[in-house]
Design an enzyme around this catalytic site. Structure first.
Site, PDB file in Angstrom:
ATOM      1  N   ARG A 124     -12.505   5.649  -1.225  1.00  0.00           N
ATOM      2  CA  ARG A 124     -12.548   6.443  -0.001  1.00  0.00           C
ATOM      3  C   ARG A 124     -13.639   7.506  -0.051  1.00  0.00           C
ATOM      4  O   ARG A 124     -13.761   8.283   0.896  1.00  0.00           O
ATOM      5  CB  ARG A 124     -11.212   7.142   0.187  1.00  0.00           C
ATOM      6  CG  ARG A 124     -10.352   6.582   1.317  1.00  0.00           C
ATOM      7  CD  ARG A 124      -9.046   7.318   1.232  1.00  0.00           C
ATOM      8  NE  ARG A 124      -8.228   7.327   2.394  1.00  0.00           N
ATOM      9  CZ  ARG A 124      -7.104   6.617   2.513  1.00  0.00           C
ATOM     10  NH1 ARG A 124      -6.751   5.761   1.602  1.00  0.00           N
ATOM     11  NH2 ARG A 124      -6.341   6.772   3.568  1.00  0.00           N
ATOM     12  N   ARG A 179       6.013   8.187   8.325  1.00  0.00           N
ATOM     13  CA  ARG A 179       5.442   8.966   7.230  1.00  0.00           C
ATOM     14  C   ARG A 179       5.204  10.404   7.679  1.00  0.00           C
ATOM     15  O   ARG A 179       4.815  10.636   8.823  1.00  0.00           O
ATOM     16  CB  ARG A 179       4.109   8.339   6.796  1.00  0.00           C
ATOM     17  CG  ARG A 179       4.278   7.181   5.863  1.00  0.00           C
ATOM     18  CD  ARG A 179       3.016   6.413   5.660  1.00  0.00           C
ATOM     19  NE  ARG A 179       1.821   7.239   5.494  1.00  0.00           N
ATOM     20  CZ  ARG A 179       0.610   6.730   5.308  1.00  0.00           C
ATOM     21  NH1 ARG A 179       0.439   5.415   5.252  1.00  0.00           N
ATOM     22  NH2 ARG A 179      -0.437   7.512   5.171  1.00  0.00           N
TER      23      ARG A 179
HETATM   24  P1  AMP Z   1      -2.965   5.917   3.180  1.00  0.00           P
HETATM   25  O1  AMP Z   1      -1.577   5.418   2.912  1.00  0.00           O
HETATM   26  O2  AMP Z   1      -4.024   4.996   2.676  1.00  0.00           O
HETATM   27  O3  AMP Z   1      -3.187   6.314   4.621  1.00  0.00           O
HETATM   28  O4  AMP Z   1      -3.132   7.267   2.313  1.00  0.00           O
HETATM   29  C1  AMP Z   1      -2.274   8.375   2.526  1.00  0.00           C
HETATM   30  C2  AMP Z   1      -2.866   9.615   1.867  1.00  0.00           C
HETATM   31  O5  AMP Z   1      -2.975   9.401   0.446  1.00  0.00           O
HETATM   32  C3  AMP Z   1      -4.274   9.976   2.318  1.00  0.00           C
HETATM   33  O6  AMP Z   1      -4.288  10.744   3.517  1.00  0.00           O
HETATM   34  C4  AMP Z   1      -4.748  10.791   1.108  1.00  0.00           C
HETATM   35  O7  AMP Z   1      -4.175  12.089   1.112  1.00  0.00           O
HETATM   36  C5  AMP Z   1      -4.148  10.012  -0.048  1.00  0.00           C
HETATM   37  N1  AMP Z   1      -5.047   8.935  -0.523  1.00  0.00           N
HETATM   38  C6  AMP Z   1      -4.843   7.594  -0.451  1.00  0.00           C
HETATM   39  N2  AMP Z   1      -5.873   6.917  -0.986  1.00  0.00           N
HETATM   40  C7  AMP Z   1      -6.757   7.852  -1.409  1.00  0.00           C
HETATM   41  C8  AMP Z   1      -8.029   7.784  -2.030  1.00  0.00           C
HETATM   42  N3  AMP Z   1      -8.622   6.602  -2.318  1.00  0.00           N
HETATM   43  N4  AMP Z   1      -8.655   8.962  -2.305  1.00  0.00           N
HETATM   44  C9  AMP Z   1      -8.096  10.149  -2.038  1.00  0.00           C
HETATM   45  N5  AMP Z   1      -6.906  10.293  -1.433  1.00  0.00           N
HETATM   46  C10 AMP Z   1      -6.230   9.149  -1.122  1.00  0.00           C
END
Ligand code: AMP
Length: 214
Positions: A88, A160
């Site tokens: 990311r 969530r």
């Molecule tokens: P997601 O489920 O992919 O939408 O991720 C939820 C949250 O987890 C994001 O808003 C970030 O706070 C954290 N997160 C997930 N993947 C990453 C990543 N590759 N780098 C940094 N933070 C992450």
């Protein structure tokens, strides 16, 4: 197959990755799911990540990179994987490249699910996921047969805590400033395939599959 699903939050990466792993025998590795497991288990990583996730901010690179390195070292990822939500940031992409290169491997395809910001907000605030098996639903676009119950396992569906409208806007800003440049990083390697992300889950899945098969 070593694939990355790339795109803004709520573009459908998790939903589509769930479908593609059913067809390819490789694990889906979602950094968001891994971090939520750490939070639930109350590990030091989970406790640190919590504050960032609650605010819609990215968790620091060094923590996420170490977590992914550990996961990719597990036996089921030896023959391939689908990364969902990682890398990311450009430093994450560079660390992933270095990790794979040490194993004589590389990312073969980056599937970029392209969805406009206005649509993202509509999608995320209606999103619900199963607390037991992780299956994702949407109150309008893919509702469960019984309200708030998972079709697959009967578990309870919840929203969530970072799926509220204000946090979605913060996450989108993070996406544009930190994550979008990752597309340029992989475009220079010729592995990015842009997929139009609007349409039914099946339509988008067909487009993804066509891009993978080409
Ligand atoms: P997601 O489920 O992919 O939408 O991720 C939820 C949250 O987890 C994001 O808003 C970030 O706070 C954290 N997160 C997930 N993947 C990453 C990543 N590759 N780098 C940094 N933070 C992450």
């Amino acid at each position: 197959m070593r694939l990355c699903f790339f795109g803004p939050p709520g573009a459908g990466k998790g939903t589509q990755a769930q479908r593609i792993v059913e067809r390819l025998s490789v694990p889906q590795i979602s950094t968001g799911d891994l971090l939520r497991h750490h939070r639930k288990a109350g590990t030091p990583l989970g406790l640190t990540a919590q504050g960032f996730m609650e605010r819609g901010l990215l968790v620091p690179d060094d923590l996420v990179i170490a977590m992914v390195a550990e996961r990719l070292g597990q036996a089921d990822a030896a023959g391939g994987f689908i990364l969902d939500g990682f890398p990311r940031t450009v430093p994450q992409a560079e660390a992933l490249d270095a990790l794979l290169s040490a194993r004589g491997q590389e990312i073969e395809r980056v599937l970029f699910l392209d969805v406009a910001d206005g649509e993202i907000v509509r999608r995320i605030v209606g999103r619900r996921s199963c607390g037991s098996c992780g299956t994702i639903f949407h109150v309008e676009f893919s509702p469960p047969a019984v309200a708030d119950r998972c079709d697959r396992c009967g578990g309870e569906l919840t929203r969530r805590s970072d799926d509220s409208e204000d946090k979605v806007r913060t996450r989108l800003a993070e996406y544009h400033s930190s994550t979008a440049p990752v597309g340029g990083h992989y475009a220079s390697k010729g592995v990015v395939r842009r997929i139009h992300g609007l349409g039914s889950i099946e339509e988008v899945c067909d487009r993804l599959w066509a891009a993978l098969s080409a």
